[in-house]
Scaffold this active site. Structure first.
Site, PDB file in Angstrom:
ATOM      1  CG  HIS A 192      -2.258   0.964   1.132  1.00 46.38           C
ATOM      2  ND1 HIS A 192      -3.415   0.532   1.237  1.00 46.38           N
ATOM      3  CD2 HIS A 192      -2.207   2.106   0.800  1.00 46.38           C
ATOM      4  CE1 HIS A 192      -4.175   1.466   1.070  1.00 46.38           C
ATOM      5  NE2 HIS A 192      -3.531   2.386   0.787  1.00 46.38           N
TER       6      HIS A 192
ATOM      7  CD  GLU B 290      -6.454   3.498  -4.239  1.00 54.50           C
ATOM      8  OE1 GLU B 290      -7.865   3.475  -4.086  1.00 54.50           O
ATOM      9  OE2 GLU B 290      -5.912   4.571  -3.905  1.00 54.50           O
TER      10      GLU B 290
ATOM     11  CG  ASN C 214      -9.669   0.546  -3.447  1.00 54.03           C
ATOM     12  OD1 ASN C 214     -10.207  -0.737  -3.224  1.00 54.03           O
ATOM     13  ND2 ASN C 214      -8.352   0.796  -3.374  1.00 54.03           N
TER      14      ASN C 214
ATOM     15  CE1 TYR D  58     -12.764   6.407  -0.601  1.00 54.28           C
ATOM     16  CE2 TYR D  58     -11.168   5.384  -2.203  1.00 54.28           C
ATOM     17  CZ  TYR D  58     -11.576   5.286  -0.802  1.00 54.28           C
ATOM     18  OH  TYR D  58     -10.991   4.631   0.021  1.00 54.28           O
TER      19      TYR D  58
ATOM     20  CD  GLU E 170      -8.957   1.937  -0.287  1.00 53.36           C
ATOM     21  OE1 GLU E 170      -9.191   3.070  -0.272  1.00 53.36           O
ATOM     22  OE2 GLU E 170      -7.843   1.468  -0.198  1.00 53.36           O
TER      23      GLU E 170
END
Length: 465
Positions: free
Chosen positions: A136, A181, A305, A307, A380
């Site tokens: 990460h 990511e 992930n 957002y 996420e």
């Protein structure tokens, strides 16, 4: 596709129980090592690129660093107790490469692995599945000094590290994540210099994307050799909306989507890069075909992930538009220009809240990749809001969980959902100014206080039993 014109309605007080999810659906929370552990100089841990990056003046908005973070390294038992009380079945954390291999290898720091041993044992005793992410963003400083992810040897070193972690934890870990990511590390770390290692290479950063993906494939092989049979990756994705129906805006949006979504999904899922003439020219080499066979090692599931979506237009049409996107300064000369998405509520980070875009993303992946798309896990999803009475976060999570259910109803095989994040933490270049946690952290005392969103999720999960 073009942006929808009607915003989602998101109530601040969800009025009904969560819908029923398939049997075996995994609920979890996520964190990452540098953002929460602290203890950067303890038990033989080596320096990471973030230890060096935060020392540069002006790089972190509030001038902070991760030396203490949330103190998780010493308070992990308290944090596991919070996870157990929350009632989720899994905890996604990351293993710090420089804690395990202070110089990036080959020497293994037994004391560093001991910490993750203790953490995994504590999780298992609490009935919580440990889900380690092997990388990460905290590349060992010694590896970066040798070229970092711009060098293909880093992929080989990463695989050796993955093997060392699996050798110690594999008897109790039954679900693994290789990378988190790689798009953001490529863009923000090597392309724009907003994150560690702080390079500003523009499109010359693309080898970092290829070598991360190669490291992913080699790590999959190493994990398989250790008997692992439940492996995924955590890629960041979001729909790209063209600013208009004009050819210029459509072309700009297509290029953005290629670089931020397809460039990282298709080598993993299809074993090839999109738009071969472009990507082969940028990532060419005598080993490209062999590399792609490794990158395309079959996965057991694919992590997403999510957002927000992104609206993109042609650069010549962006006069007077923002010079930054999501707080990130953009250099001149890009072949696309992100635009503001209007008509939706915003988080405290200024990100638009568009739950339906998550459904759009998942069904779009199903339509594009068909049977090459393995089961999906949302690794996420979360938001930044201030305060302990965080009703906005409750509304956000409720709406996005329902968006996942809508995708399942539409035929997408989604097997899990992880909230970002368990704790407020060090939010990279933002420092401690953004709070994504279900649990509030007082950075002076490190006291933990569960927020209203924590209690809401706990009660929602209990009501499903």
């Amino acid at each position: 596709m073009d942006a929808p014109r009607v915003p989602d309605g998101t109530s601040s007080s969800p009025s009904s129980a969560l819908p029923r999810f398939p049997e075996g659906f995994v609920w979890g929370v996520s964190t990452s090592a540098y953002q929460i552990e602290g203890a950067v100089n303890e038990d033989g841990r080596g320096r990471s690129v973030w230890d060096g990056f935060v020392e540069g003046a002006g790089r972190i908005k509030d001038g902070s660093d991760g030396r203490v973070a949330t103190g998780h390294y010493h308070r992990y038992r308290e944090d596991v107790a919070l996870i157990e009380e929350l009632g989720v079945g899994a905890y996604r954390f990351s293993v710090a490469w420089p804690r395990v291999m202070p110089d990036g290898g080959p020497r293994v720091n037994a004391a560093g692995l001991d910490f993750y041993d203790r953490l995994v044992d504590e999780l298992c005793a609490a009935g919580v599945r440990p889900v380690p992410t092997l990388f990460h963003w905290d590349t060992p400083e010694a590896v970066e000094a040798a070229g970092g992810w711009l060098e293909r040897d880093t992929a080989r070193r990463f695989a050796a590290y993955a093997d060392a972690v699996a050798a110690r934890l594999g008897d109790r870990v039954d679900r693994w994540i290789t990378l988190n990511e790689p798009a953001e590390l490529t863009l923000l770390g090597y392309g724009l210099g907003q994150h560690a290692p702080g390079l500003r290479l523009g499109f010359e950063a693309l080898p970092a994307a290829h070598h991360q993906l190669l490291g992913h494939g080699l790590a999959v092989q190493a994990l398989r050799a250790r008997g692992a049979d439940n492996i995924g990756i955590a890629n960041s994705h979001g729909p790209t909306w063209a600013a208009s129906e004009s050819a210029a805006d459509q072309e700009a949006a297509g290029l953005y989507d290629l670089l931020l979504n397809r460039l990282f999904a298709e080598p993993v899922l299809l074993g090839r890069y999109p738009e071969e003439e472009l990507t082969a020219a940028l990532l060419s080499g005598p080993d490209l075909d062999a590399d792609l066979r490794i990158i395309g090692e079959p996965l057991d599931w694919y992590g997403v992930n999510y957002y927000q979506p992104t609206k993109v237009g042609a650069p010549e049409a962006a006069d007077g538009g923002p010079a930054a996107f999501a707080g990130i300064e953009l250099p001149p000369g890009l072949p696309f220009a992100p635009r503001a998405i209007e008509g939706y509520p915003l988080t405290d980070f200024g990100w638009p809240v568009v739950p339906a875009a998550l459904t759009e993303l998942l069904t779009g992946f199903r339509d594009r990749y068909g049977d090459r798309l393995p089961p999906v896990v949302i690794t996420e999803n979360g938001c930044s809001y201030e305060g302990v009475e965080d009703r906005e976060r409750i509304a956000f999570l409720d709406a996005h969980i329902r968006a996942v259910h809508d995708a399942i109803t539409a035929g997408v095989d989604v097997r899990g959902y992880f909230v970002w994040s368990l704790l407020d933490n060090f939010e990279w270049a933002e420092g401690y100014a953004r709070r994504f946690g279900l649990v509030h952290v007082d950075y002076g005392t490190l006291a933990r206080t569960p927020k209203a969103s924590y209690h809401w999720l706990r009660d929602a999960l209990r009501a499903r039993r």
